[in-house]
Write a protein that holds these residues in place. Structure first.
Motif, mmCIF file in Angstrom:
data_model
loop_
_atom_site.group_PDB
_atom_site.id
_atom_site.type_symbol
_atom_site.label_atom_id
_atom_site.label_comp_id
_atom_site.label_asym_id
_atom_site.label_seq_id
_atom_site.Cartn_x
_atom_site.Cartn_y
_atom_site.Cartn_z
ATOM 1 N N GLN A 30 17.301 70.164 0.915
ATOM 2 C CA GLN A 30 18.845 69.957 0.847
ATOM 3 C C GLN A 30 19.663 70.139 2.295
ATOM 4 O O GLN A 30 18.986 70.738 3.344
ATOM 5 C CB GLN A 30 18.890 71.845 0.123
ATOM 6 N N ILE A 31 20.478 70.362 1.804
ATOM 7 C CA ILE A 31 21.586 70.746 2.926
ATOM 8 C C ILE A 31 22.797 71.444 2.597
ATOM 9 O O ILE A 31 23.383 71.831 0.995
ATOM 10 C CB ILE A 31 22.543 69.263 3.233
ATOM 11 N N GLY A 32 22.259 72.716 3.009
ATOM 12 C CA GLY A 32 23.532 73.784 3.239
ATOM 13 C C GLY A 32 23.584 74.588 1.844
ATOM 14 O O GLY A 32 23.892 74.486 1.159
ATOM 15 N N GLY A 33 22.149 73.935 0.997
ATOM 16 C CA GLY A 33 21.763 75.046 -0.113
ATOM 17 C C GLY A 33 21.871 74.074 -1.003
ATOM 18 O O GLY A 33 21.606 73.890 -2.853
ATOM 19 N N LYS A 34 22.635 72.673 -0.987
ATOM 20 C CA LYS A 34 22.575 71.775 -2.407
ATOM 21 C C LYS A 34 21.387 70.720 -1.806
ATOM 22 O O LYS A 34 21.380 70.294 -0.683
ATOM 23 C CB LYS A 34 23.924 70.894 -1.411
ATOM 24 N N ILE A 35 20.924 70.190 -3.332
ATOM 25 C CA ILE A 35 19.906 69.954 -2.645
ATOM 26 C C ILE A 35 19.758 67.818 -3.116
ATOM 27 O O ILE A 35 21.146 67.756 -3.700
ATOM 28 C CB ILE A 35 18.913 70.238 -4.270
ATOM 29 N N PHE A 36 19.550 67.246 -2.554
ATOM 30 C CA PHE A 36 19.215 65.966 -2.806
ATOM 31 C C PHE A 36 17.497 65.622 -3.001
ATOM 32 O O PHE A 36 19.051 64.196 -3.344
ATOM 33 C CB PHE A 36 19.894 65.924 -1.344
ATOM 34 N N LEU A 53 16.115 61.977 -7.003
ATOM 35 C CA LEU A 53 16.530 62.229 -6.113
ATOM 36 C C LEU A 53 17.717 61.736 -7.220
ATOM 37 O O LEU A 53 18.107 61.628 -8.040
ATOM 38 C CB LEU A 53 16.264 61.093 -5.667
ATOM 39 N N LYS A 54 18.802 62.401 -6.282
ATOM 40 C CA LYS A 54 20.020 61.757 -7.198
ATOM 41 C C LYS A 54 20.685 60.572 -6.149
ATOM 42 O O LYS A 54 20.281 59.920 -5.800
ATOM 43 C CB LYS A 54 21.543 62.801 -6.212
ATOM 44 N N CYS A 55 21.680 60.215 -7.950
ATOM 45 C CA CYS A 55 22.117 58.723 -7.617
ATOM 46 C C CYS A 55 23.288 58.449 -8.152
ATOM 47 O O CYS A 55 23.473 58.961 -9.218
ATOM 48 C CB CYS A 55 20.879 58.155 -8.516
ATOM 49 N N PRO A 56 24.469 57.425 -8.019
ATOM 50 C CA PRO A 56 25.347 57.410 -8.427
ATOM 51 C C PRO A 56 24.902 57.299 -10.031
ATOM 52 O O PRO A 56 24.071 55.790 -9.815
ATOM 53 C CB PRO A 56 26.356 55.967 -7.861
ATOM 54 N N PRO A 57 26.302 57.872 -11.008
ATOM 55 C CA PRO A 57 25.561 56.795 -11.927
ATOM 56 C C PRO A 57 25.972 56.209 -12.677
ATOM 57 O O PRO A 57 24.319 55.325 -13.881
ATOM 58 C CB PRO A 57 27.035 58.111 -12.919
ATOM 59 N N ASN A 58 26.375 54.642 -12.270
ATOM 60 C CA ASN A 58 26.172 53.630 -12.867
ATOM 61 C C ASN A 58 25.151 53.241 -12.492
ATOM 62 O O ASN A 58 23.918 52.363 -13.019
ATOM 63 C CB ASN A 58 26.638 52.701 -12.527
ATOM 64 N N HIS A 80 22.881 61.715 -13.439
ATOM 65 C CA HIS A 80 23.057 61.576 -11.731
ATOM 66 C C HIS A 80 22.032 61.904 -11.302
ATOM 67 O O HIS A 80 21.561 61.695 -9.834
ATOM 68 C CB HIS A 80 24.485 62.925 -11.066
ATOM 69 N N TRP A 81 20.935 62.168 -11.594
ATOM 70 C CA TRP A 81 19.586 61.715 -11.200
ATOM 71 C C TRP A 81 18.123 61.338 -12.070
ATOM 72 O O TRP A 81 17.913 60.740 -12.946
ATOM 73 C CB TRP A 81 19.189 63.871 -11.385
#
Length: 123
Positions: A30-36, A53-58, A80-81
């Motif tokens: 995570q970055i600053g508590g936000k998970i990636f 992993l996070k990913c743009p929807p399209n 998103h994931w």
């Protein structure tokens, strides 16, 4: 990629912390508590090696259609994931690109001021 390689790569990214905020089996980056990125260690040990992993929807939909070893993000917002199973023929370069994309999506949510307040890593 092996677990230690994933851990090492994710850990080298700027402002990244890792830990187990939910339970002893789910390693998060995570970055600053936000998970990636997330790795379920108990699945990894059972041979079901994957990273979420996070990913743009399209792009998330496109990757799921293109690769049978990429599915929606298990227990996460399916829009998103993505879960990337390491049994696929993914090169380390591809995996790193998807990690970087996930990282960038989270990184880009921070203002410049917020980034300045995040702890910097020691090199």
């Amino acid at each position: 990629m092996e677990l230690d390689e994933l851990y090492e790569y994710c850990s080298t990214l700027l402002y990244v912390d890792s830990g187990f905020p939910f339970d002893k089996n789910l390693l998060t980056f995570q970055i600053g508590g936000k998970i990636f990125a997330m790795i379920a260690l108990h699945y990894w040990e059972q041979g079901d090696r994957n990273i979420i992993l996070k990913c743009p929807p399209n792009l998330a939909i496109e990757l799921r259609e293109q690769y049978e070893d990429i599915t929606y993000g298990y227990t996460m917002n399916k829009k998103h994931w993505n879960t990337v199973y390491m049994r696929g023929d993914f090169s380390p370069t591809q995996i790193k690109e998807w990690i970087d994309l996930s990282y960038d999506l989270v990184y880009d949510t921070f203002t410049r001021k917020e980034l300045l307040n995040l702890p910097k890593k020691k090199l």
